[in-house]
Every structure is written in structure tokens, then in C-alpha cells.
Design an enzyme around this catalytic site. Structure first.
Site, PDB file in Angstrom:
ATOM      1  N   TYR A 159      -0.997  -0.562   0.465  1.00  0.00           N
ATOM      2  CA  TYR A 159      -1.992  -1.379   1.168  1.00  0.00           C
ATOM      3  C   TYR A 159      -2.020  -2.816   0.655  1.00  0.00           C
ATOM      4  O   TYR A 159      -2.414  -3.728   1.372  1.00  0.00           O
ATOM      5  CB  TYR A 159      -3.391  -0.795   0.986  1.00  0.00           C
TER       6      TYR A 159
ATOM      7  N   LYS B 117       4.778  11.766  -5.400  1.00  0.00           N
ATOM      8  CA  LYS B 117       6.070  12.055  -4.762  1.00  0.00           C
ATOM      9  C   LYS B 117       7.134  11.643  -5.783  1.00  0.00           C
ATOM     10  O   LYS B 117       7.965  10.763  -5.552  1.00  0.00           O
ATOM     11  CB  LYS B 117       6.176  11.283  -3.441  1.00  0.00           C
TER      12      LYS B 117
ATOM     13  N   ASP C 134       3.657  16.461  -0.161  1.00  0.00           N
ATOM     14  CA  ASP C 134       3.885  17.308   1.023  1.00  0.00           C
ATOM     15  C   ASP C 134       3.399  18.733   0.754  1.00  0.00           C
ATOM     16  O   ASP C 134       2.722  19.352   1.581  1.00  0.00           O
ATOM     17  CB  ASP C 134       5.355  17.266   1.480  1.00  0.00           C
TER      18      ASP C 134
ATOM     19  N   ASP D 232      -5.556   8.668   1.380  1.00  0.00           N
ATOM     20  CA  ASP D 232      -6.069   8.431   2.732  1.00  0.00           C
ATOM     21  C   ASP D 232      -5.734   9.625   3.624  1.00  0.00           C
ATOM     22  O   ASP D 232      -6.605  10.175   4.300  1.00  0.00           O
ATOM     23  CB  ASP D 232      -5.443   7.140   3.298  1.00  0.00           C
TER      24      ASP D 232
END
Ligand code: NAD
Ligand code: IPM
Ligand code: MN
Length: 333
Positions: free
Chosen positions: A118, A164, A196, A220
Site C-alpha cells: 500500500y 508467503k 494461501d 486485508d
């Protein structure tokens, strides 16, 4: 006590009106100052975060925000969401606490709020390639992961760090920071999940989680997944906290253009966020508990359309007020 109310856009002002009602009932004489943010502020001041709005927020004891965003300005150079990002950054609210409750589920997602994709560099190269970059300084990671450990210690003693790390350099920093901090928190059980897999496990069995700590974008997305298993977006609240300064309290949902203007938005997320303001922002945990209890009783009998009922936003707010009147301040103070 000075609270700034930023209704924002779409259903934002509609749900904010209900928060204002309950705050006035809970704390007679509380000072509530309304200021524009987002598309509303572009229209009134030509700026999604007008200087007067920012100054009022910085000088307040806490900020309540509805939601911002509008198709009309989605592609503007400085759009409504940019105003909100700037506000989050200026308040340095790096720790976004997003609690979720359902039968057997008591989950807290701790989302890093002012770093990562962001806030990284973005742009277009001469050949037309467009890029966004995910960047984290070790200090930024340390303070949010530490927050995750502290919350886990005060709750069920389990922390899941989501990353990740099989792909991203920032995630490797994240994971090694969590491993390093774990030495300071021997009473907290730490585990790691790839994002995931975390999404899959959240849907499969959300009861297995206590506290999840993760970076901005992952947080988010995972928080909307969690909302879906815990009453929907109309019920998901959040607190955006810094170490020393006013917090920003906002629902997880957005401006809901599909139902805006109809008076049927669910104000639960906004009112729960108001309870989080009372607890974390104003240091009034008893009043927060009183509001949460009144809201629990109100939603047991009064439901807006997203929860299968026919109540309006104002009717649910009034039901909360009626429940509040059944308990005196003296009952809890
Ligand atoms: P959204 O959260 O606004 O809506 C998603 C769905 O959930 C819609 O069907 C909506 O009707 C429903 N919903 C959301 N809140 C509800 C409530 N309180 N009561 C009943 N139903 C509710 O997400 P979106 O449609 O993807 O985004 C719309 C706009 O909101 C975009 O401009 C986006 O950028 C913005 N947004 C802002 C914030 C924020 O200000 N914090 C958060 C999310 C999205
Ligand atoms: C949220 C929202 C915002 C975010 C959007 C509106 C930019 O989705 O608060 O969850 O991604 O931070
Ligand atoms: Mn979101």
C-alpha cells in the site's frame, strides 16, 4: 473528551449517525466534531484529507471513521482512499486489530496497516510496465509482530504468523522476526502459515485460531474471509492503534454503493468499532462492555436485511439505545 467523527461516503454517514447516538447516550457531554473525509471532502474542500480534518484528528482523543470510496473519484490522482491512507499514516496507526466472533470462534487478526504494497513505490516504466513494490523496514515488522505476541499473551496464548516466505523477501524478514521475538514470549505458542493455506484453514475450521499477525495486503484479504464466517461485513469492527496518540476506529466494510442511501446498512460494525474506541482509545473498558452487551441484546431481536431481517439502520441503532437505557452507568462503573 474530544472525538472526531469522519462519516465519509456511501453508507459511512448512515452508520456513523448511530454511533453518534450511542456515544451521546453513554457519555453525556462528550464532544463530537464532524469532519469531511474521502469523496465528501473532495466535493467540499477539493482534497480527500483536508488539512482541517487532519489537524482535528491529530488533536483528538480518538477518531471514528465510517468508510470512504466512490466510483466517481476512483481513478482520480488523489482518490478518496488516498485520503484515508494519508490519515492512517499521519496517525501512525500501524496496528489494525480486527476481532471476529462466531460459535466456537474467537479470532483476532492483527493487520500491519501502514506499510507493504500500500505504501511502497509505484509507477510506470518507459516501456509501459506498471509496478507496485512491497517494502518493510525491520523496525516496522518488529513492532507489529510484537503487538501480535502481546495480544496472544493476553488472550489464548497462541500466535499464527502468516506470510508467503516461500516466495517473498519481505515475508522471510517477517518469519525470521517472529522466530526471533518468540524467545521473549516463551509463554506464547508460535506457528507459521503460508497465506494461501491460512485462507483455506480459515474457511475450513476458524476455531483453530487465536491471534493471526500478518502484513497489510494479506490482512486485508484474510479479514474479509474471516468476516464471512463471523456475521458478514456488516458486523466486522476494527481498531487502528499507535503506541502513543489517538487511534482510528473503523468498520472493516466499505461504502457499500449497492445499498447506500436506502437506510438499511447494518450499523453493527460501526457500533462495535465505537466500543473498541471506548476500550482502547478512551480507556473505558466498562462502558465498552456495556455497549457490547446492549448491542448483543439488540441484534438478537432486530436484524437489518443483510442478516435476514427488515430493520432499518436507525431502528437497530434505536434498539441499542433502548437496551442501553436498561443498564445504568452505575451498574458497571
Ligand atoms: P463493501 O464493503 O463496501 O461492500 C461489499 C458488500 O458487503 C456489498 O454487497 C455491501 O452491500 C455489503 N456490506 C458492506 N457493509 C455493509 C453493511 N454495513 N451492512 C450491510 N451490508 C454491507 O466493498 P466494495 O463494494 O468492494 O467497496 C465499495 C467501496 O468501498 C470502494 O470504493 C472501496 O474502496 C471502499 N472501501 C472502503 C473501506 C474503508 O473506508 N475502510 C473499506 C472497504 C472498502
Ligand atoms: C479496509 C479497506 C481498505 C484497505 C481499502 C478501502 C483501501 O479494504 O480497510 O479493509 O484495503 O485498507
Ligand atoms: Mn478491506
Amino acid at each position: 473528551m474530544r472525538i472526531v467523527l469522519l462519516g465519509g461516503d456511501g453508507i459511512g454517514p448512515e452508520v456513523m449517525a448511530e454511533s453518534a447516538k450511542v456515544l451521546r447516550a453513554l457519555i453525556p457531554g462528550i464532544e463530537l466534531a464532524e469532519h469531511p473525509l474521502g469523496a465528501a471532502a473532495i466535493e467540499s474542500d477539493g482534497d480527500p484529507l483536508p488539512p482541517a480534518t487532519l489537524a482535528a484528528c491529530l488533536a483528538s482523543d480518538g477518531v471514528l471513521m465510517g468508510a470512504v470510496g466512490s466510483d466517481a473519484y476512483a481513478w482520480s490522482a488523489r482518490n478518496p482512499e488516498d485520503g484515508m491512507f494519508e490519515l492512517r499514516r499521519q496517525l501512525d496507526v500501524y496496528a489494525n486489530l480486527r476481532p471476529f466472533h462466531a460459535p466456537g470462534v474467537d479470532l483476532m487478526i492483527v493487520r500491519e496497516l501502514i506499510g507493504g504494497l500500500y505504501f511502497g513505490a509505484r509507477g510506470t516504466r518507459p516501456d509501459g510496465t506498471v509496478f507496485d513494490t512491497c517494502e518493510y523496514h525491520p523496525d516496522q515488522v518488529r513492532r507489529i509482530v510484537r503487538k501480535g505476541f502481546e495480544l496472544a499473551r493476553a488472550r489464548g496464548g497462541r500466535l499464527t504468523s502468516v506470510d508467503k516466505a516461500n516466495v517473498l523477501a519481505t515475508s522471510r524478514l517477517w518469519r525470521s522476526t517472529a522466530v526471533e521475538l518468540a524467545r521473549e514470549f516463551p509463554d506464547v505458542a508460535l506457528d507459521h502459515l503460508l497465506v494461501d493455506t491460512a485462507a483455506m484453514k480459515l474457511v475450513q475450521d476458524p476455531t483453530q485460531f487465536d491471534v493471526i499477525v500478518t502484513e497489510n495486503t494479506f490482512g486485508d484479504i484474510l479479514s474479509d474471509v474471516a468476516a464471512a464466517i463471523a456475521g458478514g461485513l456488516g458486523e466486522a469492527a476494527s481498531a487502528c492503534l499507535t503506541d502513543d496518540g489517538p487511534g482510528l476506529f473503523e468498520p472493516v466494510h466499505g461504502t457499500a454503493p449497492d445499498i447506500a442511501g436506502k437506510g438499511i446498512a447494518n450499523p453493527t460494525a460501526m457500533i462495535r468499532s465505537t466500543a473498541m474506541l471506548l476500550e482502547h482509545g478512551l480507556g473505558l473498558p466498562l462502558q465498552a462492555g456495556r455497549l457490547d452487551d446492549a448491542l448483543d441484546r439488540a441484534i438478537a431481536t432486530t436484524a437489518t436485511p443483510d442478516r435476514g431481517g427488515a430493520a432499518t439502520t436507525a431502528e437497530l441503532g434505536d434498539a441499542v439505545l433502548a437496551q442501553l437505557e436498561r443498564t445504568e452507568v452505575g451498574d458497571v462503573l
